[in-house]
Motif scaffolding. Structure first.
Motif: not given
Ligand code: DAH
Length: 337
Positions: A108-114, A231-236, A305-315
């Motif tokens: 799932p982490i790889s899926q979200i990263m992709e 944000a809208q593409e990722t969460f709707g 620039a920006f940085g985000l945590g993938v696990e948090r987004i996946a959760m």
């Protein structure tokens, strides 16, 4: 004394035994019983010599004929049993469904990263990479975090050797990218990062995605627009965003972006701590000192620039409340994605 009846009886018995034989072993037993060295028919054939002369030719002929017939019958029966065995071997029901072959899939982490990388690739970004064992210089120094800077305490660093760390964030890839490229540039950098931290929302290794855009006249409005699309593409498309002032040494101004809670839609719930908002990333306008470190002229170039945590987004996306589930490799968990 042997007579025609004896032979007739023997013939009937022997042929019945051949008919009843179920396999090669049974047939061999029949052969031994009648035609073996001490077999019943063999004994009779041997005793013919002792018969009275008038009986010898008749009995002899009948007994020899019986021997021939029995041999032929055994041979035929053996052939038949072998043929049936072969038929059984190819007794396959071709209409049966095939055996299911379980297919593996991405973690799932790889899926979200992709998925996240794909959003930025569509907006003209390209992928950049850097080492996980990183120089202090790239992880801190060049990002405007000098040796005695209090911001070093924001991240519990794993030190490998003097001057060498496990990268605590993907931001050092910004520096490496700018060292090798001339502006304008747009990069997205996914990867593993390490911090000495462990509880239900933290693991010592986790994933971040870094973004960097450098061009002339990049504005804070560009940053807000870009991250709103993300944000809208990722969460709707119903997702709302807000930017709160924050502090990172490598950006000025710095912000944190929140999205409207994916669970309650903003009304307030347990997941968002009744605020209606969820923090999902840090961002800002590239600090002039960062440009100086890579030899870009800060008066000519501007960047976001920006940085985000993938696990948090996946959760948040999958509704998972314990980050450790991602790294325990239980198939029952992983198969759901
Ligand atoms: N590197 C920061 C962290 O790990 C996240 C971050 C914030 C990255 C702001 C950025 C940025 O590129 O501009 O906490």
């Amino acid at each position: 004394m042997i007579n025609q009846d004896t032979l007739e009886k023997l013939r009937k018995e022997a042929f019945a035994a051949v008919d009843n034989a179920k396999d090669e072993k049974d047939l061999e037993e029949v052969r031994i019983r009648y035609l073996g060295r001490k077999g019943e028919l063999t004994q009779i054939l041997k005793s013919i010599a002792t018969l009275p002369p008038e009986l010898k030719p008749v009995i002899g002929r009948l007994a020899n004929q019986l021997k021939k017939d029995l041999e032929a019958s055994l041979k035929q029966a053996l052939k038949e049993i072998k043929r049936q065995g072969e038929e059984k071997l190819v007794d396959i029901d071709l209409s049966l469904p095939g055996r299911p072959y379980p297919l593996g899939k991405l973690h799932p982490i790889s899926q979200i990263m992709e998925e996240i990388c794909a959003i930025f690739l569509r907006m003209g970004f390209s992928i950049a990479k850097g080492p996980e064992v990183e120089l202090d210089y790239y992880n801190f120094e060049a990002l405007n975090i000098p040796q005695d800077h209090p911001a070093r305490d924001m991240q519990a660093t794993f030190y490998i050797a003097p001057g060498i760390v496990l990268r605590t964030h993907t931001s050092p890839i910004q520096i490496r990218a700018m060292e090798t490229m001339r502006p304008p540039l747009r990069i997205i950098a996914p990867g593993k990062v390490y911090r000495c931290d462990s509880d239900v929302t933290h693991t010592p290794m986790f994933h971040q995605i870094e973004g960097l855009l450098v061009d002339r006249k990049v504005s804070f409005a560009d940053l807000k627009g870009l991250l709103t699309v993300f944000a809208q593409e990722t969460f709707g498309s119903q997702t709302r965003v807000r930017f709160r002032p924050s502090y990172f040494p490598f950006t000025e101004p710095s912000v944190e972006m929140d999205i409207s809670c994916v669970i309650c839609g903003g009304k307030g719930c347990r997941v968002c701590g009744d605020t209606g908002w969820l923090e999902i990333l840090g961002a800002g306008m590239v600090h002039p000192n960062v440009f100086r470190a890579v030899g870009y002229t800060p008066t000519e170039w501007t960047g976001l620039a920006f940085g985000l945590g993938v696990e948090r987004i996946a959760m948040l996306k999958f509704g998972i409340d314990d980050i450790r589930l991602f790294y325990e490799n239980h198939l029952k968990f992983l198969e759901q994605f």
